[in-house]
Design a protein around this motif. Sequence first.
Motif, PDB file in Angstrom:
ATOM      1  N   ASP A  60      -3.793   5.693   3.856  1.00 34.14           N
ATOM      2  CA  ASP A  60      -5.264   5.666   3.908  1.00 34.14           C
ATOM      3  C   ASP A  60      -5.816   6.899   4.628  1.00 34.14           C
ATOM      4  N   ILE A  61      -5.246   7.200   5.788  1.00 34.82           N
ATOM      5  CA  ILE A  61      -5.698   8.404   6.518  1.00 34.82           C
ATOM      6  C   ILE A  61      -5.369   9.647   5.681  1.00 34.82           C
ATOM      7  N   ALA A  62      -4.175   9.637   5.089  1.00 36.08           N
ATOM      8  CA  ALA A  62      -3.755  10.802   4.294  1.00 36.08           C
ATOM      9  C   ALA A  62      -4.717  11.039   3.124  1.00 36.08           C
ATOM     10  N   SER A  63      -5.161   9.974   2.462  1.00 38.42           N
ATOM     11  CA  SER A  63      -6.069  10.144   1.319  1.00 38.42           C
ATOM     12  C   SER A  63      -7.420  10.699   1.774  1.00 38.42           C
ATOM     13  N   ARG A  64      -7.891  10.200   2.926  1.00 30.61           N
ATOM     14  CA  ARG A  64      -9.184  10.706   3.421  1.00 30.61           C
ATOM     15  C   ARG A  64      -9.082  12.186   3.767  1.00 30.61           C
ATOM     16  N   LEU A  65      -7.953  12.585   4.335  1.00 33.33           N
ATOM     17  CA  LEU A  65      -7.781  14.012   4.665  1.00 33.33           C
ATOM     18  C   LEU A  65      -7.653  14.861   3.400  1.00 33.33           C
ATOM     19  N   ARG A  66      -6.961  14.318   2.409  1.00 34.15           N
ATOM     20  CA  ARG A  66      -6.821  15.057   1.153  1.00 34.15           C
ATOM     21  C   ARG A  66      -8.195  15.253   0.489  1.00 34.15           C
ATOM     22  N   ASP A  67      -8.983  14.197   0.434  1.00 35.88           N
ATOM     23  CA  ASP A  67     -10.296  14.302  -0.213  1.00 35.88           C
ATOM     24  C   ASP A  67     -11.176  15.323   0.517  1.00 35.88           C
ATOM     25  N   ARG A  68     -11.080  15.316   1.842  1.00 32.44           N
ATOM     26  CA  ARG A  68     -11.867  16.278   2.634  1.00 32.44           C
ATOM     27  C   ARG A  68     -11.393  17.712   2.357  1.00 32.44           C
TER      28      ARG A  68
ATOM     29  N   ASN B 237       2.021  10.870   4.105  1.00 31.75           N
ATOM     30  CA  ASN B 237       1.184  10.361   3.010  1.00 31.75           C
ATOM     31  C   ASN B 237       1.765   9.095   2.373  1.00 31.75           C
ATOM     32  N   ILE B 238       3.013   8.768   2.691  1.00 35.72           N
ATOM     33  CA  ILE B 238       3.578   7.487   2.263  1.00 35.72           C
ATOM     34  C   ILE B 238       3.375   6.436   3.352  1.00 35.72           C
TER      35      ILE B 238
ATOM     36  N   ARG C 116       0.845  -1.206   0.000  1.00 36.70           N
ATOM     37  CA  ARG C 116       0.000   0.000   0.000  1.00 36.70           C
ATOM     38  C   ARG C 116       0.879   1.254   0.000  1.00 36.70           C
ATOM     39  N   ARG C 117       1.962   1.182   0.754  1.00 35.21           N
ATOM     40  CA  ARG C 117       2.843   2.350   0.857  1.00 35.21           C
ATOM     41  C   ARG C 117       3.620   2.558  -0.442  1.00 35.21           C
ATOM     42  N   ILE C 118       4.012   1.462  -1.074  1.00 38.88           N
ATOM     43  CA  ILE C 118       4.717   1.606  -2.355  1.00 38.88           C
ATOM     44  C   ILE C 118       3.776   2.228  -3.385  1.00 38.88           C
ATOM     45  N   LYS C 119       2.531   1.781  -3.389  1.00 41.11           N
ATOM     46  CA  LYS C 119       1.556   2.375  -4.317  1.00 41.11           C
ATOM     47  C   LYS C 119       1.409   3.873  -4.057  1.00 41.11           C
TER      48      LYS C 119
END
Length: 442
Positions: free
Chosen positions: A378-386, A373-374, A160-163
């Motif tokens: 998952d938390i980072a993506s949710r915060l970005r979308d918000r 974010n690396i 997940r982190r590599i992605k």
Amino acid sequence: MKTEFSLAQLADPDIAEADKILRACVHCGFCTATCPTYVLLGDELDSPRGRIYLIKEMLEKDRPPTPEVVKHIDRCLSCLACMTTCPSGVNYMHLVDQARVRIERDFSRPFAERALRAVLALVLPRPGLFRASMIMARLGRPFAALLPAPKTTATPGLLRRIKAMLALAPNSLPAPGPAGGSVFPAAGVRRGRVALLQGCAQQVLAPRINQAAINLLTRHGIEVVLVKDEQCCGALTHHLGRDDDALARARANVTVWQREAEQNGLDAILVTTSGCGTVIKDYGFMLREDRDFAGSAAQISALAKDITEFLGGIDLNPSSQKNDVTVAYHSACSLQHGQKITQLPKELLSKNGFVVKDVPESHLCCGSAGTYNILQPDIASRLRDRKIANIATVKPDMIAAGNIGCMVQIAGGTSVPVVHTIELLDWATGGPRPGLAGSGLD
Ligand code: SF4
Ligand code: SF4
């Protein structure tokens, strides 16, 4: 909060500092309301108050960090929103910094995690290696889709982190900016002389930011020097708990900046990446126990300024009004919570003709947070979308921020151009229009 450190423990200056911080906390819980991880996850242990308890237990009992403690400390963004909210002045930053160092020292992470953190600590502070890794990541990105879907777990796995890492790599890299040792003379009468932090990731991803700063400063009579032998400020390894590396970088920078100040004079050390600015302003604290560096580190911290702080003290000459350009101002956590600079960037933009809009929930982090974010995608993506949903409500033509990490994070989720505040100010005073296709971060 009552603490029970022994006298022997309190003889350690770090523990004495932690004791002071813990005693200031009255566990009122006001900080939970503005903590991004508590807002998203709703777990007390993912709130500042919960983490403070975990750190207190770990330090007081002087026992190795448990996997549970590590999980909740790792999820902390170090965004410092809790410090802005806390009515008792609890210095959570210095407490969590200590916790991260202890985790790094005493906790044995799984091999893959250790390897990933070692690679990040090696590559990110070195622009040459970082550039090479970005090129490789870009080449590897098409293969990311072929990787099996990562399992959803409390702590994201390596895959997940590599992605996440591959997704952050830009489509193209601009040519490198000017080298350390370069001096840019003031146009006309010289009114001042400053050093400009070259940064590490920023000089690879967006050298146009410091170029805009150089153009604007020299245009307004300020000579700019890129100090030779300057290093990464140490923020990235500091936040990974690798204090030996961070302190070595701090000492190296104090040495070269001090030499420049003594030999040629410096009115300020200017920083265009607020994550770095917060750490450089803390050098005095970080090196307080170092007899050889404590004094000079404090002087360097006093010289360090965010670029907007410095520009607030000089009159800019706008060459044209931009009142048809609506700018959503994203307040980077390290600027608003770390350095308490909230209004100045917006005032500078307004004064120079832009229509500036505040972003709702502006106190919440965008999820970038250094390597967060690396490591916590998952938390980072949710915060970005918000964050992006909040930005969209003000319908901006451009998004401005004062930190490259936020710029990359936000640009990954929107087609609205994301630019640095200094680029807009440079544009308003005669520089090129920023945010055009191909200008990076695409
Ligand atoms: S707001 Fe401050 S005093 Fe209250 S629980 Fe949070 S850190 Fe402690
Ligand atoms: S630094 Fe940010 S994420 Fe960490 S406890 Fe404070 S508010 Fe929460």
